[in-house]
Scaffold this motif. Sequence first.
Motif, PDB file in Angstrom:
ATOM      1  N   UNK A  16       0.857  -1.194   0.000  1.00  0.00           N
ATOM      2  CA  UNK A  16       0.000   0.000   0.000  1.00  0.00           C
ATOM      3  C   UNK A  16       0.887   1.236   0.000  1.00  0.00           C
ATOM      4  N   UNK A  17       0.351   2.308  -0.579  1.00  0.00           N
ATOM      5  CA  UNK A  17       1.058   3.588  -0.619  1.00  0.00           C
ATOM      6  C   UNK A  17       0.132   4.710  -0.183  1.00  0.00           C
ATOM      7  N   UNK A  18       0.748   5.807   0.251  1.00  0.00           N
ATOM      8  CA  UNK A  18       0.012   7.065   0.300  1.00  0.00           C
ATOM      9  C   UNK A  18       0.539   7.853  -0.896  1.00  0.00           C
ATOM     10  N   UNK A  19      -0.362   8.500  -1.608  1.00  0.00           N
ATOM     11  CA  UNK A  19      -0.017   9.155  -2.860  1.00  0.00           C
ATOM     12  C   UNK A  19      -0.547  10.584  -2.875  1.00  0.00           C
ATOM     13  N   UNK A  20       0.013  11.374  -3.800  1.00  0.00           N
ATOM     14  CA  UNK A  20      -0.485  12.721  -4.079  1.00  0.00           C
ATOM     15  C   UNK A  20      -0.252  12.993  -5.562  1.00  0.00           C
ATOM     16  N   UNK A  21      -1.345  13.257  -6.281  1.00  0.00           N
ATOM     17  CA  UNK A  21      -1.222  13.616  -7.690  1.00  0.00           C
ATOM     18  C   UNK A  21      -0.716  15.040  -7.815  1.00  0.00           C
ATOM     19  N   UNK A  22       0.163  15.252  -8.788  1.00  0.00           N
ATOM     20  CA  UNK A  22       0.631  16.594  -9.090  1.00  0.00           C
ATOM     21  C   UNK A  22      -0.464  17.343  -9.835  1.00  0.00           C
ATOM     22  N   UNK A  23      -0.510  18.658  -9.639  1.00  0.00           N
ATOM     23  CA  UNK A  23      -1.479  19.496 -10.355  1.00  0.00           C
ATOM     24  C   UNK A  23      -0.993  19.709 -11.792  1.00  0.00           C
ATOM     25  N   UNK A  24      -1.871  20.238 -12.629  1.00  0.00           N
ATOM     26  CA  UNK A  24      -1.509  20.520 -14.021  1.00  0.00           C
ATOM     27  C   UNK A  24      -0.347  21.506 -14.082  1.00  0.00           C
ATOM     28  N   UNK A  25      -0.287  22.460 -13.161  1.00  0.00           N
ATOM     29  CA  UNK A  25       0.811  23.436 -13.159  1.00  0.00           C
ATOM     30  C   UNK A  25       2.141  22.802 -12.715  1.00  0.00           C
ATOM     31  N   UNK A  26       2.067  21.627 -12.092  1.00  0.00           N
ATOM     32  CA  UNK A  26       3.280  20.890 -11.690  1.00  0.00           C
ATOM     33  C   UNK A  26       3.623  19.810 -12.725  1.00  0.00           C
TER      34      UNK A  26
END
Length: 131
Positions: A16-26
């Motif tokens: 399992x992971x904890x994740x964070x999607x990058x924004x379009x500006x990133x």
Amino acid sequence: MWRPYEEVRKHPPDFRVKYKFYSATENGRKMPPSQGYRSDFSYDDNDMEKIDLFAIHPEFEDENGNVILVRDSPVPLAGTARMWILFPEMRKLVHSARIKPGIIGYFMEGPRKVAIAEVIEIVGLHTNPLS
């Protein structure tokens, strides 16, 4: 309706992971994905000349750690996911030695990092089928 991978594959997720999607500006995604998203996975220790991509797909969880069963709704931009190694022989050849809590990796779309992920739990990595 989403049918959980554990039901389909008859074994638990690998980790399992904890994740964070990058924004379009990133340079991330313009829209969040939905359940069933099939990105590749890359370890943080790749050099920029050669990125190794692995067929490890996320299955997103809700805030209580349950698999999200709605297929067409966007998943949270940050949260937790169960990770599934698609090629069983790769568990032994590569991932059983590399995946540990704290390891950083990325959800990849081609050569582009679209989310950062940190391994938070080993589940079936060392006991799931090798072939």
